[in-house]
Write a protein that holds these residues in place. Sequence first.
Motif, PDB file in Angstrom:
ATOM      1  N   LEU B 309       0.829  -1.114   0.024  1.00  0.00           N
ATOM      2  CA  LEU B 309       0.050  -0.120  -0.102  1.00  0.00           C
ATOM      3  C   LEU B 309       0.843   1.158  -0.088  1.00  0.00           C
ATOM      4  O   LEU B 309       0.686   2.063  -0.789  1.00  0.00           O
ATOM      5  N   VAL B 310       1.979   1.298   0.939  1.00  0.00           N
ATOM      6  CA  VAL B 310       2.926   2.454   0.822  1.00  0.00           C
ATOM      7  C   VAL B 310       3.550   2.540  -0.359  1.00  0.00           C
ATOM      8  O   VAL B 310       3.790   3.860  -0.957  1.00  0.00           O
ATOM      9  N   LEU B 311       4.245   1.472  -1.108  1.00  0.00           N
ATOM     10  CA  LEU B 311       4.829   1.671  -2.305  1.00  0.00           C
ATOM     11  C   LEU B 311       4.092   2.090  -3.402  1.00  0.00           C
ATOM     12  O   LEU B 311       4.385   2.911  -4.247  1.00  0.00           O
ATOM     13  N   ARG B 312       2.609   1.657  -3.223  1.00  0.00           N
ATOM     14  CA  ARG B 312       1.766   2.104  -4.540  1.00  0.00           C
ATOM     15  C   ARG B 312       1.260   3.672  -4.255  1.00  0.00           C
ATOM     16  O   ARG B 312       1.418   4.481  -5.123  1.00  0.00           O
ATOM     17  N   SER B 313       1.026   3.630  -3.050  1.00  0.00           N
ATOM     18  CA  SER B 313       0.508   5.117  -2.846  1.00  0.00           C
ATOM     19  C   SER B 313       1.504   6.329  -2.807  1.00  0.00           C
ATOM     20  O   SER B 313       1.362   7.280  -3.331  1.00  0.00           O
ATOM     21  N   ARG B 314       2.955   5.897  -2.801  1.00  0.00           N
ATOM     22  CA  ARG B 314       3.809   6.918  -3.302  1.00  0.00           C
ATOM     23  C   ARG B 314       4.835   6.585  -4.476  1.00  0.00           C
ATOM     24  O   ARG B 314       5.556   7.366  -4.815  1.00  0.00           O
ATOM     25  N   GLY B 315       3.951   5.844  -5.323  1.00  0.00           N
ATOM     26  CA  GLY B 315       4.629   5.435  -6.537  1.00  0.00           C
ATOM     27  C   GLY B 315       6.037   4.978  -6.568  1.00  0.00           C
ATOM     28  O   GLY B 315       6.758   5.307  -7.542  1.00  0.00           O
ATOM     29  N   LEU B 316       6.400   4.163  -5.590  1.00  0.00           N
ATOM     30  CA  LEU B 316       7.770   3.530  -5.389  1.00  0.00           C
ATOM     31  C   LEU B 316       7.798   2.427  -6.220  1.00  0.00           C
ATOM     32  O   LEU B 316       8.108   1.250  -5.348  1.00  0.00           O
ATOM     33  N   TYR B 317       7.333   2.222  -7.363  1.00  0.00           N
ATOM     34  CA  TYR B 317       7.283   1.139  -8.372  1.00  0.00           C
ATOM     35  C   TYR B 317       9.175   0.814  -8.402  1.00  0.00           C
ATOM     36  O   TYR B 317       9.758   1.667  -8.786  1.00  0.00           O
ATOM     37  N   GLY B 318       9.294  -0.355  -8.372  1.00  0.00           N
ATOM     38  CA  GLY B 318      10.688  -0.744  -8.583  1.00  0.00           C
ATOM     39  C   GLY B 318      11.685  -0.670  -7.408  1.00  0.00           C
ATOM     40  O   GLY B 318      12.839  -1.327  -7.397  1.00  0.00           O
ATOM     41  N   VAL B 319      11.209   0.078  -6.484  1.00  0.00           N
ATOM     42  CA  VAL B 319      11.988   0.258  -5.395  1.00  0.00           C
ATOM     43  C   VAL B 319      11.957  -1.085  -4.383  1.00  0.00           C
ATOM     44  O   VAL B 319      10.978  -1.404  -4.069  1.00  0.00           O
ATOM     45  N   ARG B 320      13.138  -1.423  -4.042  1.00  0.00           N
ATOM     46  CA  ARG B 320      13.194  -2.597  -3.252  1.00  0.00           C
ATOM     47  C   ARG B 320      13.268  -2.389  -1.570  1.00  0.00           C
ATOM     48  O   ARG B 320      13.871  -1.236  -1.253  1.00  0.00           O
ATOM     49  N   VAL B 321      12.362  -2.742  -1.065  1.00  0.00           N
ATOM     50  CA  VAL B 321      12.257  -2.959   0.521  1.00  0.00           C
ATOM     51  C   VAL B 321      12.764  -4.041   1.094  1.00  0.00           C
ATOM     52  O   VAL B 321      12.639  -5.102   0.658  1.00  0.00           O
ATOM     53  N   PRO B 322      13.377  -3.975   2.361  1.00  0.00           N
ATOM     54  CA  PRO B 322      13.902  -5.258   2.846  1.00  0.00           C
ATOM     55  C   PRO B 322      12.708  -6.308   3.449  1.00  0.00           C
ATOM     56  O   PRO B 322      11.684  -5.586   3.584  1.00  0.00           O
ATOM     57  N   LEU B 323      13.119  -7.345   3.779  1.00  0.00           N
ATOM     58  CA  LEU B 323      12.232  -8.357   4.139  1.00  0.00           C
ATOM     59  C   LEU B 323      12.872  -9.218   5.140  1.00  0.00           C
ATOM     60  O   LEU B 323      14.028  -9.657   5.154  1.00  0.00           O
ATOM     61  N   LEU B 324      11.996  -9.479   6.027  1.00  0.00           N
ATOM     62  CA  LEU B 324      12.560 -10.627   7.151  1.00  0.00           C
ATOM     63  C   LEU B 324      11.181 -11.796   7.123  1.00  0.00           C
ATOM     64  O   LEU B 324      10.185 -11.243   7.291  1.00  0.00           O
ATOM     65  N   SER B 325      11.704 -12.729   7.212  1.00  0.00           N
ATOM     66  CA  SER B 325      10.853 -13.962   7.443  1.00  0.00           C
ATOM     67  C   SER B 325      11.565 -15.010   8.192  1.00  0.00           C
ATOM     68  O   SER B 325      12.727 -15.491   7.791  1.00  0.00           O
ATOM     69  N   ASN B 326      11.227 -15.449   9.184  1.00  0.00           N
ATOM     70  CA  ASN B 326      11.839 -16.583  10.245  1.00  0.00           C
ATOM     71  C   ASN B 326      12.116 -17.740   9.080  1.00  0.00           C
ATOM     72  O   ASN B 326      11.130 -18.357   8.484  1.00  0.00           O
ATOM     73  N   ALA B 327      13.397 -18.307   9.159  1.00  0.00           N
ATOM     74  CA  ALA B 327      13.690 -19.592   8.500  1.00  0.00           C
ATOM     75  C   ALA B 327      12.973 -20.577   9.619  1.00  0.00           C
ATOM     76  O   ALA B 327      12.865 -20.306  10.645  1.00  0.00           O
ATOM     77  N   TYR B 328      12.523 -21.728   8.896  1.00  0.00           N
ATOM     78  CA  TYR B 328      11.589 -22.601   9.656  1.00  0.00           C
ATOM     79  C   TYR B 328      11.534 -24.076   9.097  1.00  0.00           C
ATOM     80  O   TYR B 328      11.500 -24.177   7.863  1.00  0.00           O
TER      81      TYR B 328
END
Lengths: 68, 543
Positions: B309-328
């Motif tokens: 929602l933030v990337l779309r609302s601010r037009g940040l197409y193609g901008v990489r944001v970091p990601l965390l997801s526990n290994a399991y």
Amino acid sequence: VKLLYPNADEVYEIAVREADPRFVAAYEPITPGPIVALLLLACVGLASAIYAPLRIGRSLVRRKNSPA
Amino acid sequence: LSELAADVIVVGGGPSAVHAAAKAVQLGLGVVLVHPAIEDTSLEESVPPKPFSELRRSDESQARYFLGDDLRERLREPVKVGSQLTPPRQYVLRDADRHLPIDSTSFRPLQTLALGGLGAAWGGGTHTYEDFELAEAGIPAPALQRHYEDVAREIGISGAKKDDTAAHLLAVEAVQPPLELDSNGATIFSAYGRKREALHARGFRLGRPPVAILTEALSADGLERHPNPMFDMDFYTNYGRSIYRPAYTLSTLERCGNFRQIKNALAVNFDESQGRVDLTYLDLATGRRSVVSASRLILAAGALNSARLVLRSRGLYGVRVPLLSNAYQYIATVNRHMFGRPAADRRHSSSQLVGTLTLENGDRLLAAFFSYRSLLLYRLVKEMPTHPRLGLLAARLLQTSFTIVGLHHPERFSAGKWLALRRVDSETDTLTGQYEPTADEQRAVAENISRMKACLWTLGCMPLSVIDPAPGASIHYAGTLAANQPSDNPAGTSPDGRLNLSRSVYVADSSPWTFLPAKGLTLTLMANARRVAEAACAQLNGA
């Protein structure tokens, strides 16, 4: 090794019988004590090993005959 | 477009969103909750309120809820995240792929449009983060503690306040007595008692899991909830509302005059101007777009979709944001103390025990111990490389001793883990992403698994195999709008949850977090959402 695993139809057949109360006894835990259970499990392993070549063969035939 | 106005808009329907909304309502503000709210309890309601063992022996219609109507098709599909959900819970996956598209070969998250979000199928694990974990996650510990307590009182947590893991996992006062252990859990716990010193020397501790499952009745705001009936049907139904669901908080909010909700609604974008924020949402039933306007917007749609929602609302197409997801991983084990022995039917289906393994750097691994009982044997037969009749025989021999250990690892940022929004055409976009841990991270995970397996051996749980599902299977996501970004980064947040370069938009889910401990995150999500909502509402009239 993948050929040894049950295919979807085989698992489905097991599942449908499992959810039928007429067959509930065939799905109850077997608890004869640890020693007998270990012997039985070894027998299952042995039977699986003996049966493995036949099962691989059948899986290959089924794969060959199934539509691409 | 139609317009509605409120003091605060909350986006999302899961644990973060309902607790952010609850706090804003409590502060006396006019709140609108915008969420998809897909709900289908018809199958769950068709389950007779009887124990699993009795239903298995007597109910001729059990195939409907144990197998579902589409089992044959599901068995033909490749295993994916969500495959473990039982038929009454499968609805939580409905339409998620269509409305929340994500295009990635290396990251397979579980997303939902369900009422209550992922909390609709939650197992109930409620762990508090320790101060050092909160500090690394970017959450101020002193500010969070009273919110932990408030949430614990509201949702009802059972657990052991004084066992060996309590200091790591359960720093709240309002705790009901722990759930009874089942036969399998009792023998593992007993083995732990005998090997305690040796296990402590390796950094391993075992205890009763804190869970949002009642062992005593809880009544709040007209909602009656009952102790778990120990029917072993918790994967299929919510008997007596014993396990907390966010929908219960929603049902109490519905009685408040200052709370409204817009259901069937998927937030599309927001626009800020002159101290107000407009949220455009899509009505999933009609396809129409509408606008709701407020002084504050609190995003709590989950780390993936708040970022979307933030990337779309601010037009940040193609901008990489970091990601965390526990290994399991799941470690399939056989508890030798139960092998070949009968087990009592009376039990609950949630985790029986929880283990923590403290590493040299202070990180903790978390292991949840589940006995394999009410998920039926066909799921085990499917995993055995032999004729299904032989597999069934092996499964019956192993059933009372079969123990699944779910192993979570702590998670930090690295360059190969990111999300971005890609425009598909003028109307649609999709999240893309990658989850590729560094070689060091992979090595650490492998070492952690080996260390945990050694502890399991000592407990008498003999590891058979380690199942490593696709990244995303932990269903723990965070870090996408991280609070450690420069203050001019439009996809970053401040420590109080405010979106950078914004006066009115706050993020109340795990998107701002900069670290994911190996623990269950839901309790912290709820407590932190209340903290952020309080900050968001601080300067509004009436708050």
